[in-house]
Motif scaffolding. Structure first.
Motif, PDB file in Angstrom:
ATOM      1  N   ASN A 303      46.642  53.342 -64.932  1.00  0.00           N
ATOM      2  CA  ASN A 303      46.195  52.387 -63.961  1.00  0.00           C
ATOM      3  C   ASN A 303      47.506  51.592 -63.421  1.00  0.00           C
ATOM      4  O   ASN A 303      47.540  51.347 -62.091  1.00  0.00           O
ATOM      5  N   PHE A 304      48.628  51.315 -64.063  1.00  0.00           N
ATOM      6  CA  PHE A 304      49.516  50.735 -63.672  1.00  0.00           C
ATOM      7  C   PHE A 304      50.444  51.788 -62.393  1.00  0.00           C
ATOM      8  O   PHE A 304      50.760  51.224 -61.613  1.00  0.00           O
ATOM      9  N   TYR A 305      50.305  53.082 -62.963  1.00  0.00           N
ATOM     10  CA  TYR A 305      50.851  53.736 -61.960  1.00  0.00           C
ATOM     11  C   TYR A 305      50.093  54.080 -60.781  1.00  0.00           C
ATOM     12  O   TYR A 305      50.250  54.230 -59.664  1.00  0.00           O
ATOM     13  N   LEU A 306      48.719  54.194 -60.793  1.00  0.00           N
ATOM     14  CA  LEU A 306      47.718  54.375 -59.789  1.00  0.00           C
ATOM     15  C   LEU A 306      47.656  53.122 -58.890  1.00  0.00           C
ATOM     16  O   LEU A 306      47.585  53.287 -57.520  1.00  0.00           O
ATOM     17  N   LEU A 307      47.504  51.850 -59.569  1.00  0.00           N
ATOM     18  CA  LEU A 307      47.091  50.586 -58.601  1.00  0.00           C
ATOM     19  C   LEU A 307      48.532  50.170 -58.214  1.00  0.00           C
ATOM     20  O   LEU A 307      48.360  49.176 -57.469  1.00  0.00           O
ATOM     21  N   GLY A 308      49.600  50.395 -58.751  1.00  0.00           N
ATOM     22  CA  GLY A 308      50.747  49.646 -58.591  1.00  0.00           C
ATOM     23  C   GLY A 308      50.993  48.660 -59.383  1.00  0.00           C
ATOM     24  O   GLY A 308      50.077  47.973 -59.973  1.00  0.00           O
ATOM     25  N   PRO A 309      52.154  48.260 -59.409  1.00  0.00           N
ATOM     26  CA  PRO A 309      52.656  46.947 -59.947  1.00  0.00           C
ATOM     27  C   PRO A 309      51.864  45.589 -59.880  1.00  0.00           C
ATOM     28  O   PRO A 309      51.353  45.499 -58.758  1.00  0.00           O
ATOM     29  N   ILE A 310      51.834  44.713 -60.825  1.00  0.00           N
ATOM     30  CA  ILE A 310      51.362  43.355 -60.400  1.00  0.00           C
ATOM     31  C   ILE A 310      52.364  42.651 -59.507  1.00  0.00           C
ATOM     32  O   ILE A 310      53.535  42.722 -60.054  1.00  0.00           O
ATOM     33  N   GLN A 311      51.851  42.218 -58.349  1.00  0.00           N
ATOM     34  CA  GLN A 311      52.932  41.409 -57.471  1.00  0.00           C
ATOM     35  C   GLN A 311      53.510  40.143 -58.243  1.00  0.00           C
ATOM     36  O   GLN A 311      52.941  39.505 -58.941  1.00  0.00           O
ATOM     37  N   GLY A 312      54.826  40.230 -58.250  1.00  0.00           N
ATOM     38  CA  GLY A 312      55.488  39.201 -58.696  1.00  0.00           C
ATOM     39  C   GLY A 312      55.794  39.328 -60.181  1.00  0.00           C
ATOM     40  O   GLY A 312      56.639  38.590 -60.928  1.00  0.00           O
ATOM     41  N   MET A 313      55.531  40.405 -60.846  1.00  0.00           N
ATOM     42  CA  MET A 313      55.559  40.536 -62.231  1.00  0.00           C
ATOM     43  C   MET A 313      56.461  41.723 -62.802  1.00  0.00           C
ATOM     44  O   MET A 313      56.687  42.067 -63.677  1.00  0.00           O
ATOM     45  N   GLY A 314      57.141  42.407 -61.577  1.00  0.00           N
ATOM     46  CA  GLY A 314      57.979  43.506 -61.859  1.00  0.00           C
ATOM     47  C   GLY A 314      57.314  44.790 -62.481  1.00  0.00           C
ATOM     48  O   GLY A 314      56.123  45.069 -62.105  1.00  0.00           O
TER      49      GLY A 314
END
Length: 428
Positions: A303-314
């Motif tokens: 999900n990290f690669y699918l949804l993208g990183p958490i904004q501001g958390m690198g």
């Protein structure tokens, strides 16, 4: 050794192992989890031999986990979480067995003694193995002891603060009250020096709220002439205080690892939690809104690669939401929330209508429920299978259901059933 002592021994071992993630240099995750399963297996043997009395309502706990497992499998997840469902089902059995075999006083004593020994173990580790027990220095903050991070030790301290206070209140034995006072002082010192703000806040808040509840309950049950006036004033004070705090609270640093809230200009760090919650809830839409992502189905590398990183958390991606309620929503969806709400409703209903409980029992039950509710605001325990906070919640639910005279009971005696079946076969 008497049977009840065996129960106490294994229960103490369970608290030791499930208090938090132990440092890999002491026990690897595999070893720790294996020992947890071994303790559960021992309890399983005792349940098999001695039997257990269950309320049918207790089956809702493993049913919720099984539901989330099915959702995860439906959305392409793995069936490996079946181990977690099985482990949690065993935990439910252990909680019910403990509620059967131990009085509430014996349970409180077991918790206090076990947690106090845990603090002693942490002090010993920090003294003789400083490279493991300390991150900064003794009594200089970030003291984590045998655990992999300070919040685990802070959680043990918070639990001991609450349960030692409950034992002082519940027990009539002066010796028990005395060692509970020492345990309380030790817990406060360790929690302060652990540098765990969440642990300290949880312990203090649960104590204050429990005191307010006990005072209110006592006044309601007494013949105090002005009790309605007292309760009206108390309610007004709480409402006004809550309103003033809410009006002077604002979110600070959202979309960063240093977010938090400002209360009257005083910054309280949540170390990225608000950002994590916002990220999770933002992705709760469509079919996931109704059914969730399944058990441990959202916080994955995929999900990290699918949804993208958490904004501001690198590139940081957490293993849970650091909020038990967010994790119920994200893993179970609206249906999961409803199921969890039903469990809470049944617990409160059984607690309120229980004529067997006196003042002390009500206060203890309220304190443990409050501890669970407050702890899950900044940490995630609701979907953890082998966790001390979740175990305490399941235990108090089992205790309340078992004590409710109006609740149906199921008597499960596996060994007796097998003996009867064998006798029938032999007689034929």
């Amino acid at each position: 050794m008497k049977g009840i002592n065996v129960v106490l021994m294994f229960l103490g071992g369970w608290f030791f192992l499930s208090g938090g993630d132990i440092d890999d240099r002491i026990l690897t995750f595999g070893q720790q989890y294996s020992l947890m399963l071994a303790v559960l297996a021992c309890f399983g043997v005792m349940v098999f031999v001695r039997g257990v009395v269950l309320s049918p309502k207790m089956f809702l706990f493993p049913f919720l986990f099984f539901y989330m497992l099915l959702v995860g499998v439906f959305f392409g997840g793995s069936e490996k979480e079946m181990v977690k469902v099985a482990a949690f089902s065993l935990v439910v059995g252990v909680a019910a067995f403990s509620a059967n075999k131990l009085t509430l006083l014996e349970f409180l004593e077991t918790v206090v003694v076990s947690l106090f020994l845990l603090l002693i173990a942490n002090i010993a580790v920090s003294e003789f193995l400083p490279h493991i027990g300390l991150e900064v220095g003794k009594f200089e903050g970030d003291w984590k002891g045998i655990y992999d991070q300070k919040n685990a030790l802070g959680r043990v301290g918070a639990l001991l603060i609450v349960f030692s206070m409950l034992l002082i209140f519940y027990s009539k034995d002066r010796a028990v009250q005395l060692y509970s006072v020492f345990a309380l002082i030790s817990a406060a010192i360790v929690t302060l020096n652990a540098g765990s703000r969440t642990g300290l806040a949880t312990g203090v808040l649960v104590a204050l709220i429990t005191f307010a509840f006990g005072l209110t309950y006592y006044v309601l049950k007494s013949d105090y002439v002005y009790k309605k006036t007292f309760l009206a004033i108390l309610g007004a004070e709480i409402s006004i205080a809550t309103l003033l705090v809410a009006m002077n609270t604002e979110v600070v640093g959202l979309f960063s690892g240093q977010d938090g809230i400002s209360v009257y200009g005083k910054f309280l760090s949540l170390t990225g939690r608000l950002t994590i919650w916002e990220f999770a809830l933002t992705h709760l839409s469509g079919v996931h809104f109704w059914f969730g992502y399944g058990l441990d189905g959202f916080w994955t590398r995929e999900n990290f690669y699918l949804l993208g990183p958490i904004q501001g958390m690198g590139d940081f991606f957490p293993e849970d939401a650091h909020n038990g309620y967010v994790d119920i929503i994200i893993q179970g969806g609206l249906l999961g929330v409803v199921l969890y709400g039903v469990i809470f409703y049944l617990i409160i209903k059984s607690l309120v209508r229980n004529d067997c409980f006196g003042f002390k029992e009500m206060v203890v039950c309220f304190a443990i429920l409050t501890l669970f509710l407050l702890s899950n605001i900044t940490e995630s325990y609701t979907t953890k299978s082998t966790n001390v906070i979740n175990f305490l919640f399941v235990y108090i639910a089992a205790f309340i259901f078992m004590s409710d005279s109006g609740s149906k009971k199921v008597r499960v005696f596996p060994l007796d059933y097998i003996k009867k079946h064998l006798n029938r076969v032999v007689n034929k």
